[in-house]
Design an enzyme around this catalytic site. Structure first.
Site, mmCIF file in Angstrom:
data_model
loop_
_atom_site.group_PDB
_atom_site.id
_atom_site.type_symbol
_atom_site.label_atom_id
_atom_site.label_comp_id
_atom_site.label_asym_id
_atom_site.label_seq_id
_atom_site.Cartn_x
_atom_site.Cartn_y
_atom_site.Cartn_z
ATOM 1 N N ASN A 214 0.857 -1.189 0.000
ATOM 2 C CA ASN A 214 0.000 0.000 0.000
ATOM 3 C C ASN A 214 0.892 1.238 0.000
ATOM 4 O O ASN A 214 2.126 1.144 0.046
ATOM 5 C CB ASN A 214 -0.959 -0.013 1.197
ATOM 6 C CG ASN A 214 -0.221 -0.109 2.521
ATOM 7 O OD1 ASN A 214 0.493 0.802 2.919
ATOM 8 N ND2 ASN A 214 -0.380 -1.254 3.208
ATOM 9 N N ASP A 283 -4.389 -6.589 4.929
ATOM 10 C CA ASP A 283 -5.492 -7.410 5.442
ATOM 11 C C ASP A 283 -5.452 -8.827 4.876
ATOM 12 O O ASP A 283 -5.978 -9.762 5.480
ATOM 13 C CB ASP A 283 -6.833 -6.771 5.098
ATOM 14 C CG ASP A 283 -7.040 -5.449 5.827
ATOM 15 O OD1 ASP A 283 -6.627 -5.353 6.991
ATOM 16 O OD2 ASP A 283 -7.595 -4.519 5.218
ATOM 17 N N LYS A 293 9.848 -16.338 -10.582
ATOM 18 C CA LYS A 293 9.096 -15.239 -11.182
ATOM 19 C C LYS A 293 8.012 -15.773 -12.113
ATOM 20 O O LYS A 293 8.269 -16.633 -12.963
ATOM 21 C CB LYS A 293 10.039 -14.321 -11.952
ATOM 22 C CG LYS A 293 9.334 -13.139 -12.603
ATOM 23 C CD LYS A 293 10.294 -12.299 -13.411
ATOM 24 C CE LYS A 293 9.555 -11.173 -14.123
ATOM 25 N NZ LYS A 293 10.456 -10.363 -14.965
ATOM 26 N N ASP A 310 -4.815 -10.463 12.892
ATOM 27 C CA ASP A 310 -5.191 -9.167 13.456
ATOM 28 C C ASP A 310 -4.258 -8.883 14.634
ATOM 29 O O ASP A 310 -4.492 -9.338 15.758
ATOM 30 C CB ASP A 310 -6.652 -9.198 13.906
ATOM 31 C CG ASP A 310 -7.111 -7.890 14.521
ATOM 32 O OD1 ASP A 310 -6.312 -6.935 14.599
ATOM 33 O OD2 ASP A 310 -8.282 -7.816 14.935
ATOM 34 N N ILE A 311 -3.200 -8.127 14.383
ATOM 35 C CA ILE A 311 -2.157 -7.930 15.399
ATOM 36 C C ILE A 311 -2.679 -7.176 16.615
ATOM 37 O O ILE A 311 -2.550 -7.633 17.751
ATOM 38 C CB ILE A 311 -0.947 -7.202 14.782
ATOM 39 C CG1 ILE A 311 -0.349 -8.033 13.644
ATOM 40 C CG2 ILE A 311 0.109 -6.952 15.861
ATOM 41 C CD1 ILE A 311 0.786 -7.338 12.906
ATOM 42 N N VAL A 312 -3.256 -6.002 16.403
ATOM 43 C CA VAL A 312 -3.705 -5.211 17.551
ATOM 44 C C VAL A 312 -4.838 -5.910 18.290
ATOM 45 O O VAL A 312 -4.921 -5.853 19.526
ATOM 46 C CB VAL A 312 -4.128 -3.785 17.111
ATOM 47 C CG1 VAL A 312 -5.389 -3.809 16.253
ATOM 48 C CG2 VAL A 312 -4.308 -2.887 18.320
ATOM 49 N N PHE A 327 -5.353 2.200 14.879
ATOM 50 C CA PHE A 327 -5.528 3.198 13.831
ATOM 51 C C PHE A 327 -6.483 2.643 12.786
ATOM 52 O O PHE A 327 -6.480 1.448 12.509
ATOM 53 C CB PHE A 327 -4.187 3.541 13.176
ATOM 54 C CG PHE A 327 -3.517 4.746 13.783
ATOM 55 C CD1 PHE A 327 -3.412 5.940 13.071
ATOM 56 C CD2 PHE A 327 -2.988 4.689 15.062
ATOM 57 C CE1 PHE A 327 -2.806 7.049 13.633
ATOM 58 C CE2 PHE A 327 -2.380 5.791 15.638
ATOM 59 C CZ PHE A 327 -2.285 6.977 14.913
ATOM 60 N N LYS A 341 -14.923 -0.592 14.791
ATOM 61 C CA LYS A 341 -13.638 -1.284 14.891
ATOM 62 C C LYS A 341 -13.099 -1.217 16.313
ATOM 63 O O LYS A 341 -12.595 -2.216 16.852
ATOM 64 C CB LYS A 341 -12.638 -0.664 13.915
ATOM 65 C CG LYS A 341 -11.261 -1.302 13.940
ATOM 66 C CD LYS A 341 -10.346 -0.674 12.885
ATOM 67 C CE LYS A 341 -8.977 -1.324 12.886
ATOM 68 N NZ LYS A 341 -8.084 -0.733 11.841
ATOM 69 N N LYS A 345 -12.644 -4.639 18.635
ATOM 70 C CA LYS A 345 -11.320 -5.069 19.101
ATOM 71 C C LYS A 345 -11.070 -4.720 20.564
ATOM 72 O O LYS A 345 -9.994 -5.003 21.088
ATOM 73 C CB LYS A 345 -10.252 -4.443 18.210
ATOM 74 C CG LYS A 345 -10.386 -4.864 16.753
ATOM 75 C CD LYS A 345 -9.197 -4.423 15.912
ATOM 76 C CE LYS A 345 -9.363 -4.899 14.470
ATOM 77 N NZ LYS A 345 -8.160 -4.657 13.648
#
Length: 416
Positions: A214, A283, A293, A310-312, A327, A341, A345
């Site tokens: 991203n 995600d 390749k 989902d780390i946090v 965030f 969200k 969480k």
């Protein structure tokens, strides 16, 4: 780095220059300080004037540059006293070995050294000298004396020197000195706290040369790392691919993929008081990346993706979880999605913004969501936003600790 206007910054500084080739870096330092609305009074030694002119510093600072101990323009001919009286601090950059020796031993034979001896404000010194001069036992004795006397040293760094040698003694870059000044004057509202921060994007490999990522630059996460350091915290920064330099004082753990970031976080979360999940973690990741390749053809290419961890969310569910800050970057329905969200969480605080107004830029605007409601932070440089966020975190953490202490006290009282 973008200079910022901040209520915690000093109002006025006296900037002193001594002789050294590193004096050329001071022009940029003056620009950063003035851009941050800090008034500057510049004082130069005779030797400093041989490397950069008073005219240059006067034009950049907007004030008369002083060089003479007996300057009749200063009230009562007391330049060595009057010039620093309304200053929040004195910064010497570059500071030569000779000048450091003067200050360490209380010598005052020119305007700048006399100002340092007669000061009533903090003194910050950015050393600049040849590596052998820095390593000399006499210089090291002076360094020890200065630090024992409460003088703050901003450097030096190691690297190429003007003499052609390489080693310790090089003056830090202007942006690093500027950051050191900000750090010195910032309130230490997170003193003694251990903070883990994630920043930047992740890169999910498709084959050895291609991947899914991203446009996150990491600027917000790095700014928060700097702000938490300035607030007195010990900081570990887990960063995805970024061109940014880690803030001085932070422990950097570089990672690439979401899986690597997850392992780094879980391997370093023990003992942390605060976890700030700023990174734009993918995600989804490629289920089976190709080892070679993938050759281009006219046929459609199907790639199977699988959700990342989902780390946090995982950290927030730990039995003794740190204070977790999440965030959220949304393209629409910001308030609805962000608050959902946060509740899903179980985060005490979530910072949200619209993706179209934030990614890659030097400024941003945030909306903070917590149990008390919504707290908008207007558009401003990311460094300033980071400081406001850290202040909010410190306030919420202090309230949490107070509540826990009261609960424990009531529980102990009930048992007795």
């Amino acid at each position: 780095m973008i200079a910022i206007m901040d209520q915690n910054l000093p109002r006025k500084l006296l900037l002193g220059l001594t002789g050294g080739i590193a004096a050329y870096k001071v022009a940029e330092l003056v620009r950063l300080l003035r851009q941050s609305n800090i008034e500057l009074q510049v004082v130069m030694t005779e030797a400093a004037c041989r490397f950069i002119t008073p005219v240059t510093l006067q034009a950049l600072s907007g004030n008369t540059v002083h060089t003479d101990l007996w300057d009749p323009r200063v009230a009562n001919n007391m330049a060595h006293i009057e010039l620093s009286r309304d200053c929040d601090g004195i910064v010497i950059a570059p500071a030569s070995a000779d000048f450091m020796a003067k200050v360490a031993n209380g010598l005052a034979d020119d305007l700048l050294s006399t100002l340092c001896l007669a000061r009533e404000c903090p003194l910050l010194i950015a050393p600049a000298m040849n590596r052998q001069m820095w390593d000399n036992p006499a210089t090291q004795r002076n360094v020890k004396t200065l630090t024992n006397d409460g003088v703050t040293l901003l450097g030096p760094a190691t690297g190429d020197q003007a003499c052609g040698e390489v080693g310790m003694g090089r003056m830090r870059e202007a942006e690093e000195i500027f950051a050191g000044i900000l750090s010195y004057f910032a309130p230490k509202i997170l003193a003694g706290k251990n903070v883990l921060i994630t920043a930047g994007p992740t890169f999910e490999a498709i084959d050895p040369v291609r991947g899914i990522s991203n446009r996150s630059s990491g600027k917000m996460g790095y700014a928060i790392a700097r702000a938490t350091l300035d607030a007195g915290a010990s900081v570990t920064l887990v960063s995805g691919p970024s061109s940014l330099a880690a803030p001085l004082g932070a422990t950097l753990i570089p990672v690439v993929s979401a899986a690597e970031m997850h392992r780094a976080v879980m391997g370093n979360i023990t003992g942390k008081d605060i976890f700030i999940s700023v990174a734009a973690v993918a995600d989804y990741t490629v289920k089976q990346p190709s080892r070679s390749k993938i050759k281009k053809s006219s046929a459609a290419l199907n790639i199977e993706l699988t959700p990342t961890v989902d780390i946090v969310g995982q950290v927030a569910q730990m039995p003794d979880a740190p204070f977790c800050v999440g965030f959220a970057a949304e393209s629409d329905n910001l308030h609805e999605y962000a608050e959902a969200k946060r509740r899903r969480k179980k985060l005490p605080l979530l910072a949200a913004n619209l993706v179209q107004s934030a990614i890659g830029g030097d400024d941003n605007e945030l909306i903070l969501f917590d149990d008390d409601g919504v707290h908008p932070l207007n558009r401003q440089p990311k460094e300033a936003l980071a400081r406001r966020l850290v202040e909010h975190i410190a306030n919420l953490l202090a309230r949490r600790l107070t509540t826990r202490a009261r609960t424990t006290k009531k529980s102990n009282k009930a048992k007795t």
